[in-house]
Design an enzyme around this catalytic site. Structure first.
Site, short mmCIF file in Angstrom:
data_model
loop_
_atom_site.label_atom_id
_atom_site.label_comp_id
_atom_site.label_asym_id
_atom_site.label_seq_id
_atom_site.Cartn_x
_atom_site.Cartn_y
_atom_site.Cartn_z
N GLY A 51 0.82 -1.20 0.00
CA GLY A 51 0.00 0.00 0.00
C GLY A 51 0.85 1.25 0.00
O GLY A 51 2.04 1.22 -0.34
N CYS A 52 0.27 2.35 0.41
CA CYS A 52 0.94 3.64 0.40
C CYS A 52 2.27 3.58 1.14
O CYS A 52 2.33 3.16 2.29
CB CYS A 52 0.04 4.70 1.04
SG CYS A 52 0.84 6.29 1.25
#
Length: 217
Positions: A51-52
């Protein structure tokens, strides 16, 4: 889905406005890995995607024994390893972090435990939280055969123990790592009031501190 870079716009701001507080996070209680990579040399390197990279970087920066964390893009090619291209979801990259650590203080298997327990959700396929697309996939990029063996064994161990309510979708991949743009580095520390950081990442760091107090610094 591109992350919102403006401090008062986007999904995170809307959620905070409607709820009044950031999302709760907790470390998933999972067992330590049964096997590990032997300590060798003053430093070793690990690469994780989940993810981020802002939140991933923030968590691993707080792990005792970690010497440095770089946000970047794993997989794909060097030519398209930039935020605008990766955000099209057509380059094959994953947002990732490169973790340089002292193996005398923290091991690869311990970093894997943090990765699976709190740094991201390994049961989400091609997404994490508000971000969706293959660049937000869960993937480990082993730096050698020993890391690959430990990562595969740990995924199998967690699956057999039914540590998560849903199947682990984390992939073991090969590919280079390319540092992200300067404005993505140390984003958590430099932008403590950014709505995305407040809503998604500060709770994650707090959960790491609560779940792994002896590892937190």
């Amino acid at each position: 889905m591109m992350k919102i870079l403006l401090p008062v716009a986007g999904v995170a701001a809307a959620v905070i406005a409607s709820t009044g507080f950031a999302a709760a996070e907790r470390a998933v209680p999972i067992p330590a890995a049964a096997i590990d990579v032997p300590a060798a040399g003053p430093t070793q390197t690990a690469v994780f995607a989940g993810g981020c990279f802002w939140g991933m970087e923030a968590v691993f920066e707080h792990v005792k024994g970690v010497r440095g964390v770089t946000a970047g893009y794993a997989g794909g090619t060097r030519d398209t390893a930039n935020y605008d291209a990766v955000s099209t979801e057509r380059t094959g990259h994953a947002e990732a972090v490169k973790v340089v650590y002292d193996p005398r203080q923290v091991s690869y298997a311990t970093l894997l435990r943090v990765y699976f327990s709190i740094a991201h959700d390994p049961t989400q396929l091609n997404r994490q939280g508000p971000d969706s697309g293959p660049s937000y996939r869960s993937a480990v990029f082993p730096q050698d055969a020993r890391q690959a063996a430990v990562a595969r064994a740990y995924i199998a161990q967690l699956g057999a123990a039914k540590s998560f309510r849903a199947p682990i979708v984390t992939r073991i991949e090969q590919g280079g790592f390319y540092p992200a743009e300067a404005y993505h580095q140390n984003f958590y520390d430099r932008n403590p009031t950014h709505p995305y950081i407040v809503h998604w990442d500060k709770p994650k760091v707090a959960a790491f501190k609560a779940g792994f107090p002896t590892l937190y610094r």
